[in-house]
Write an enzyme that holds these catalytic residues in place. Structure first.
Site, mmCIF file in Angstrom:
data_model
loop_
_atom_site.group_PDB
_atom_site.id
_atom_site.type_symbol
_atom_site.label_atom_id
_atom_site.label_comp_id
_atom_site.label_asym_id
_atom_site.label_seq_id
_atom_site.Cartn_x
_atom_site.Cartn_y
_atom_site.Cartn_z
ATOM 1 N N PHE A 146 3.567 -10.911 12.493
ATOM 2 C CA PHE A 146 3.078 -10.568 13.833
ATOM 3 C C PHE A 146 1.579 -10.346 13.750
ATOM 4 O O PHE A 146 1.102 -9.502 12.985
ATOM 5 C CB PHE A 146 3.751 -9.306 14.391
ATOM 6 C CG PHE A 146 3.291 -9.011 15.806
ATOM 7 C CD1 PHE A 146 3.880 -9.643 16.892
ATOM 8 C CD2 PHE A 146 2.229 -8.146 16.044
ATOM 9 C CE1 PHE A 146 3.440 -9.411 18.192
ATOM 10 C CE2 PHE A 146 1.771 -7.911 17.338
ATOM 11 C CZ PHE A 146 2.377 -8.536 18.416
ATOM 12 N N ASP A 233 -4.057 -9.218 6.949
ATOM 13 C CA ASP A 233 -3.999 -8.456 8.193
ATOM 14 C C ASP A 233 -3.528 -7.044 7.852
ATOM 15 O O ASP A 233 -2.349 -6.820 7.561
ATOM 16 C CB ASP A 233 -3.032 -9.158 9.157
ATOM 17 C CG ASP A 233 -2.850 -8.411 10.471
ATOM 18 O OD1 ASP A 233 -3.258 -7.241 10.566
ATOM 19 O OD2 ASP A 233 -2.272 -9.011 11.408
ATOM 20 N N LYS A 262 -5.792 -0.460 14.865
ATOM 21 C CA LYS A 262 -4.901 0.691 15.012
ATOM 22 C C LYS A 262 -5.472 2.038 14.547
ATOM 23 O O LYS A 262 -6.143 2.722 15.290
ATOM 24 C CB LYS A 262 -3.581 0.394 14.322
ATOM 25 C CG LYS A 262 -2.753 -0.650 15.072
ATOM 26 C CD LYS A 262 -1.344 -0.692 14.588
ATOM 27 C CE LYS A 262 -0.492 -1.744 15.280
ATOM 28 N NZ LYS A 262 0.103 -1.309 16.538
HETATM 29 C C1 LIG Z 1 -0.164 -6.430 11.756
HETATM 30 C C2 LIG Z 1 -0.625 -6.489 13.173
HETATM 31 N N1 LIG Z 1 -1.600 -7.314 13.509
HETATM 32 C C3 LIG Z 1 -2.061 -7.379 14.771
HETATM 33 C C4 LIG Z 1 -1.536 -6.598 15.754
HETATM 34 C C5 LIG Z 1 -2.068 -6.691 17.155
HETATM 35 O O1 LIG Z 1 -2.829 -5.574 17.421
HETATM 36 P P1 LIG Z 1 -3.212 -5.195 18.927
HETATM 37 O O2 LIG Z 1 -1.944 -4.773 19.596
HETATM 38 O O3 LIG Z 1 -4.201 -4.073 18.775
HETATM 39 O O4 LIG Z 1 -3.801 -6.395 19.549
HETATM 40 C C6 LIG Z 1 -0.511 -5.701 15.445
HETATM 41 C C7 LIG Z 1 0.082 -4.856 16.498
HETATM 42 O O5 LIG Z 1 1.167 -4.355 16.378
HETATM 43 C C8 LIG Z 1 -0.044 -5.639 14.125
HETATM 44 O O6 LIG Z 1 0.939 -4.816 13.769
#
Ligand SMILES: Cc1ncc(COP(=O)(O)O)c(C=O)c1O
Length: 410
Positions: A146, A233, A262
């Site tokens: 994700f 990520d 986050k």
């Molecule tokens: C690993 C990861 N990358 C990217 C995102 C996307 O982040 P955002 O919701 O701040 O766009 C999330 C959100 O849950 C995530 O867990």
């Protein structure tokens, strides 16, 4: 006082009687409106109290109303909230220098969210490929990944539910399974257009699935050999959550590109993509930008979050409390049919059941506990890193009976 039974608003009836008719209907919300918080506790508008095992989905690193963070942000409000990236922003330099010191990487681009950080990473991967003479660069991505909900990041995401209805997807992705180096070696042999490998060090939304350390080490070696960027990520698993600043540090490796968000601002939106030498000069003036990214308020939140984490030993706390929770869960849930696995690292914990368990969200809230369920059958705990031992025990006392009752009945 415990909350009365709180059911998910997913039913057709609930959809029809939408509680917030003017807010676009993109979330299945619980009928709870939170009004304030203190530490790892939050209260709703009815005065009901909840232990926050979710931390705003791994965001509220310092919990709520932190006595050091709040005055610092109040001070910042009196100085500057926003200027513009037309000018130098000294707090950007301060936060960037700290992130580089902690990661061993070289420079940072600031944005506002996880998907924006990932979008920047994907642009870096494409440009890096073009700079090497690859006309149509491709990026290796993962099953169950994700990365966000923009068109490019949902295309990189490995979940058809996230993608459905938004086709045509962005092209240029090759998907492989997690922890399978042979699959990646095969891609290396057959595809000369790869410019980067992009994965979560610990998959969050996909069900709390860690990349194995040996796999990360193998990946690092393969990326070096192939001249690919390794892009990790750490939007969810970074910023101390696993007991190290960044989850990949457990494997003793460094990525070339690392998106963060986050937990970095403790609730103030901050996104960042941190790059090493290999990706340092890929983007130049005019290649990327954002109006809000790196504004003084967001940067102050980042600077103070990292400072307070260091001052208060929150990474060691995350490791210790994570162990306490994981050990407690394994012990209390041992031998219960339907509990498949307790996994994760530090305060990023998944409890996988053998059946869908979304209903536990409402039941946990009714019992006074906030949590989430990912990948249908994985209960996820990502509480603030300030959780203490007594609160961890309370969390276990609240959660374990709920799981046992649920599995006994279904
Ligand atoms: C690993 C990861 N990358 C990217 C995102 C996307 O982040 P955002 O919701 O701040 O766009 C999330 C959100 O849950 C995530 O867990």
């Amino acid at each position: 006082m415990n909350a009365p039974d709180i059911a998910l608003t997913q039913t057709a009836a609930a959809q029809a009687a939408r509680p917030m008719p003017h807010v676009m209907n993109t979330y299945s919300r619980l009928p709870i409106a939170l009004s304030h918080g203190q530490g790892v506790w939050v209260w709703d508008t009815q005065g009901r109290k909840y232990l926050d095992g979710l931390g705003g989905i791994a965001v509220n690193t310092l919990g709520h109303n932190h006595p050091k963070l709040v005055p610092a942000l109040q001070h910042q409000l009196t100085q500057l909230i926003h200027t513009s990236n037309y000018y130098e922003i000294p707090l950007q330099e301060q936060l960037a220098a700290k992130l580089c010191e902690l990661s061993g990487l070289s420079a940072v681009f600031f944005c506002n969210s996880g998907l924006e950080a990932n979008e920047a990473a994907l642009k870096i991967a494409r440009k890096y490929g073009h700079d090497k003479g690859i006309a149509r660069p491709e990026v290796v991505v993962y099953e169950k990944a994700f990365h966000g909900r923009s068109i490019a990041t949902l295309s990189a995401t490995g979940n058809v539910k996230v993608q459905q209805g938004f086709e045509p997807l962005v092209e240029g992705f090759v998907r492989v399974p997690m922890n399978d180096l042979a699959a990646l070696e095969q891609v290396a042999q057959s595809n000369p257009n790869i410019s980067a490998v992009f994965l979560e060090t610990i998959q969050g939304e996909g069900g709390v699935n860690p990349a194995r350390w040996e796999y990360l080490q193998g990946l690092r070696a393969l990326c070096d050999e192939q001249g690919w960027l390794l892009m990790l990520d750490e939007v969810q698993c970074g910023i101390g959550r696993t007991g190290k600043w960044f989850a990949h540090q457990w494997a003793g490796i460094q990525p070339d590109v690392m998106p963060l968000a986050k937990g970095l601002g403790s609730g103030v939106p901050v996104g960042a993509v941190v790059v090493g030498e290999k990706a340092l000069n890929v983007l130049g003036p005019g290649n990327h930008g954002t109006t809000f990214g790196g504004n003084p308020l967001a940067m102050r939140a980042g600077v103070e979050t990292l400072r307070i984490m260091e001052e208060d030993g929150l990474m060691a706390n995350a490791a210790a409390m994570g162990k306490l929770l994981a050990d407690g869960l394994r012990e209390r849930l041992a031998g219960i049919p339907g509990v498949k696995e307790v996994r994760g690292a530090g305060l990023m914990i998944g409890i996988e059941l053998d059946r869908p368990c979304g209903v536990l969200l409402g039941r946990a809230a009714s019992a006074g506990l906030l949590l989430s369920v990912t990948a249908d059958s994985v209960i996820r705990l990502v509480p603030p890193l300030i959780l203490n031992a007594q609160e961890a025990q309370q969390l276990l006392d609240l959660l374990c009976p709920l799981i046992k009752d649920f599995l006994a009945e279904s």
